[in-house]
Scaffold this active site. Structure first.
Site, short mmCIF file in Angstrom:
data_model
loop_
_atom_site.label_atom_id
_atom_site.label_comp_id
_atom_site.label_asym_id
_atom_site.label_seq_id
_atom_site.Cartn_x
_atom_site.Cartn_y
_atom_site.Cartn_z
N CYS A 227 0.82 -1.36 0.07
CA CYS A 227 0.34 0.03 0.08
C CYS A 227 0.85 1.31 -0.01
CB CYS A 227 -0.99 0.10 1.40
SG CYS A 227 -2.12 -1.53 1.19
N HIS B 232 -3.27 7.50 1.74
CA HIS B 232 -3.79 6.13 1.09
C HIS B 232 -5.35 5.82 1.74
CE1 HIS B 232 -3.90 1.95 0.42
NE2 HIS B 232 -3.72 1.72 1.72
N ASN C 247 -10.09 -0.06 -0.73
CA ASN C 247 -8.62 0.01 -0.70
C ASN C 247 -7.93 -0.57 -1.80
OD1 ASN C 247 -5.90 -0.36 0.00
ND2 ASN C 247 -6.18 -1.02 1.97
N1 ACO Z 1 -19.09 -7.84 8.63
C1 ACO Z 1 -19.52 -8.34 9.79
N2 ACO Z 1 -18.71 -8.44 10.61
C2 ACO Z 1 -17.50 -8.41 10.30
C3 ACO Z 1 -16.78 -8.43 9.23
C4 ACO Z 1 -17.81 -8.08 8.08
N3 ACO Z 1 -17.39 -7.67 6.85
N4 ACO Z 1 -15.53 -8.40 9.34
C5 ACO Z 1 -15.18 -8.78 10.71
N5 ACO Z 1 -16.30 -8.76 11.18
C6 ACO Z 1 -16.65 -9.11 12.75
C7 ACO Z 1 -15.56 -9.88 13.21
O1 ACO Z 1 -15.34 -11.16 13.10
C8 ACO Z 1 -15.57 -9.60 14.82
O2 ACO Z 1 -16.59 -10.19 15.21
P1 ACO Z 1 -16.30 -11.12 16.83
O3 ACO Z 1 -16.27 -9.80 17.67
O4 ACO Z 1 -17.62 -11.81 16.90
O5 ACO Z 1 -15.01 -11.78 16.86
C9 ACO Z 1 -16.15 -8.11 14.74
O6 ACO Z 1 -16.58 -7.76 13.51
C10 ACO Z 1 -15.04 -7.01 15.19
O7 ACO Z 1 -14.06 -6.93 14.35
P2 ACO Z 1 -12.87 -6.25 14.62
O8 ACO Z 1 -11.63 -6.62 13.61
O9 ACO Z 1 -12.57 -5.97 15.95
O10 ACO Z 1 -13.57 -4.87 13.75
P3 ACO Z 1 -12.79 -3.52 13.89
O11 ACO Z 1 -13.59 -2.49 14.44
O12 ACO Z 1 -11.21 -3.54 14.23
O13 ACO Z 1 -12.63 -3.23 12.16
C11 ACO Z 1 -11.55 -3.53 10.38
C12 ACO Z 1 -12.09 -4.01 11.35
C13 ACO Z 1 -12.27 -2.70 9.31
C14 ACO Z 1 -10.53 -4.39 9.40
C15 ACO Z 1 -10.46 -2.58 10.75
O14 ACO Z 1 -9.64 -3.23 11.88
C16 ACO Z 1 -9.41 -1.89 9.87
O15 ACO Z 1 -9.67 -1.27 8.94
N6 ACO Z 1 -8.16 -2.12 10.10
C17 ACO Z 1 -7.22 -1.69 9.26
C18 ACO Z 1 -6.95 -2.47 8.23
C19 ACO Z 1 -6.75 -2.02 6.87
O16 ACO Z 1 -7.21 -0.92 6.54
N7 ACO Z 1 -5.85 -2.64 6.20
C20 ACO Z 1 -5.58 -2.29 4.79
C21 ACO Z 1 -4.31 -2.57 4.36
S1 ACO Z 1 -3.10 -1.86 5.19
C22 ACO Z 1 -3.37 -0.33 4.79
O17 ACO Z 1 -3.89 -0.08 3.84
C23 ACO Z 1 -3.49 0.77 6.00
#
Ligand code: ACO
Length: 323
Positions: free
Chosen positions: A114, A250, A280
Site C-alpha cells: 500500500c 492512502h 482500498n
Molecule cells: N461484516 C460483519 N462483521 C465482520 C466483518 C464483516 N465484513 N469483518 C469482521 N467482522 C466481525 C469480526 O469477526 C468481529 O467479530 P467478533 O467480535 O464476533 O469476533 C467483529 O466484526 C469486530 O471485528 P474487528 O476486527 O474488531 O473490527 P474493527 O472495528 O477492528 O474493524 C477493520 C475491522 C475494518 C478491518 C479495521 O480493523 C481496519 O480497518 N483495520 C485496518 C486494516 C486496513 O485498513 N488494512 C488495509 C491494508 S493496510 C493499509 O492499507 C493501512
C-alpha cells in the site's frame, strides 16, 4: 539552482464493474451498514475476467499523457508500483511501456504494497534530481480482487481494483519551499511486522496465496506511523501544518484517515477522500485520489499536498509536493 520533480500530468482508470457493499450480503455474514461504519467503504471496482494490472495501468497512463499533452516517447522512464503484477516477470512497467508504444527509456516495478506509490514517487524523484531522467510516468496499479479470500469477510469487503498515474518533469527551482514539485520524501519499513499483513503464497513457495490481515493490529500501527512520517516529511520540507492545503492519504479506512488528520491538527476539509467509492486499492489509491481530487477542483496549482501511506512490510512513508 535545484532540480525539482514537478507534476505536469494526472490520470486514472477504474474497471467498469462497480460492486456495492450489498452484493456481499448474498454470500457472507456481513452488511452494508457494518462495512460502511467500520471502513467508510460503500462500493469498489473489480477488474473484468482477463483484465490485468498492466491493462488498468496503461489506461491511466494514456489519460495522464492526454491531460499533459504529451506522447509516450516524451517520457524517459516508467516507474510502476504494484503488488499484483500480471506475471512474475517481465515487470508490469515494461508491459505498459510496450502498450503505450514507448520505444525509448526504461521501465521498472516497485513493490511496497500500500506504500508502493510513495516509494515509486521517491524513486522517480531521485532519478530526476540526480539528472538520470527528465520526465517520468509514475503509476500505481492493482488488481487486489485476485488475492482475496472470498470466504474471509474481514478482508474481502475492504479492497478494490484501479490505477492512477502522475507525470513528473524536471524543472528548475530555487531550493526554497516555495518551489513547485516534490519538496521532501520520508520512507520507513520494519520487517518485524510481517505477520499482521501479508499474502500467504508466492512464486518461491509455488503457491498463489490470499491476503491475510490482523485488522486491529494494522489499524493500531497505521494512525501512529502515518502521522509520524507525515510530520517527518513536513519537517524536512520546512512546512508547518497550517501551510498544508491538502492531505491525500492512502485510502484504506475512513477511520484511519480521520485519526491521522486529527493527529496532524487538520480538519477533514483539508483531506481528499475517495475510499467510499474505491475501497482500498493499495498502491493505486494515492494516484487515484490525486487524479480525482484534481478533477473535483480540490487540488490546484501552488497548493501544498502531503501524501502518506502504510502497508504490508510494514512499509510506510510520506511525500510533500507543491502542486
Ligand atoms: N461484516 C460483519 N462483521 C465482520 C466483518 C464483516 N465484513 N469483518 C469482521 N467482522 C466481525 C469480526 O469477526 C468481529 O467479530 P467478533 O467480535 O464476533 O469476533 C467483529 O466484526 C469486530 O471485528 P474487528 O476486527 O474488531 O473490527 P474493527 O472495528 O477492528 O474493524 C477493520 C475491522 C475494518 C478491518 C479495521 O480493523 C481496519 O480497518 N483495520 C485496518 C486494516 C486496513 O485498513 N488494512 C488495509 C491494508 S493496510 C493499509 O492499507 C493501512
Amino acid at each position: 539552482m535545484t532540480i525539482r520533480s514537478v507534476v505536469v500530468g494526472l490520470g486514472h482508470y477504474l474497471p467498469q464493474r462497480v460492486v456495492p457493499n450489498s452484493e456481499f450480503e448474498a454470500t457472507l455474514d456481513t452488511s452494508d451498514e457494518w462495512i460502511k461504519s467500520r471502513s467508510g467503504i460503500e462500493r469498489r471496482h473489480f477488474a473484468a475476467e482477463g483484465e490485468t494490472t498492466s491493462d488498468l495501468a496503461t489506461k491511466a497512463a494514456q489519460n495522464a499523457l492526454a491531460q499533459a499533452g504529451l506522447t509516450a516517447n516524451d517520457l524517459d522512464a516508467i516507474v510502476l508500483a504494484t503488488s499484483t503484477a500480471d506475471l512474475t516477470f517481465p515487470s508490469a512497467a515494461t508491459m505498459v511501456q510496450a502498450a503505450l508504444g514507448m520505444t525509448r527509456g526504461f521501465a521498472f516495478d516497485v513493490q511496497a504494497v500500500c506504500a508502493g506509490f510513495i516509494y515509486a514517487l521517491a524513486n522517480a524523484n531521485a532519478l530526476i534530481v540526480s539528472g538520470q531522467a527528465r520526465r517520468i510516468m509514475v503509476i500505481g496499479a492493482e488488481t487486489f480482487s485476485r488475492i482475496m479470500d472470498w470466504s474471509d469477510r474481514s478482508t474481502c469487503v475492504l479492497f478494490g481494483d484501479g490505477a492512477g498515474a502522475v507525470i513528473l518533469e524536471a524543472q528548475d527551482g530555487t531550493g526554497d519551499k516555495s518551489d513547485r514539485g516534490i519538496l521532501s520524501v520520508d520512507l520507513n519499513s520494519d520487517g518485524q511486522h510481517r505477520d499482521i499483513l501479508y499474502v500467504d503464497g508466492g512464486v518461491s513457495t509455488q503457491t498463489t496465496g490470499f491476503l491475510r490481515m490482523q485488522g486491529k493490529e494494522v489499524f493500531r500501527h497505521a494512525v501512529e506511523k502515518l502521522a509520524q512520517t507525515a510530520t517527518q516529511a513536513m519537517d524536512k520540507a520546512g512546512i508547518a501544518s497550517d501551510e498544508i492545503d491538502w492531505i491525500v492519504p492512502h485510502q484504506a479506512n475512513i477511520r484511519i484517515i480521520q485519526g491521522t488528520a486529527k493527529k496532524l491538527g487538520l480538519s477533514m476539509d483539508h483531506v481528499v477522500v475517495t475510499v467510499q467509492d474505491h475501497g482500498n486499492t493499495s498502491a493505486a489509491s494515492i494516484p487515484l485520489a490525486l487524479s480525482v481530487g484534481a478533477e473535483r477542483g480540490q487540488i490546484s496549482r501552488g497548493d501544498v499536498v502531503v501524501t502518506e501511506a502504510i502497508g504490508g512490510g510494514l512499509a510506510w512513508g510520506a511525500v510533500v509536493i507543491r502542486w
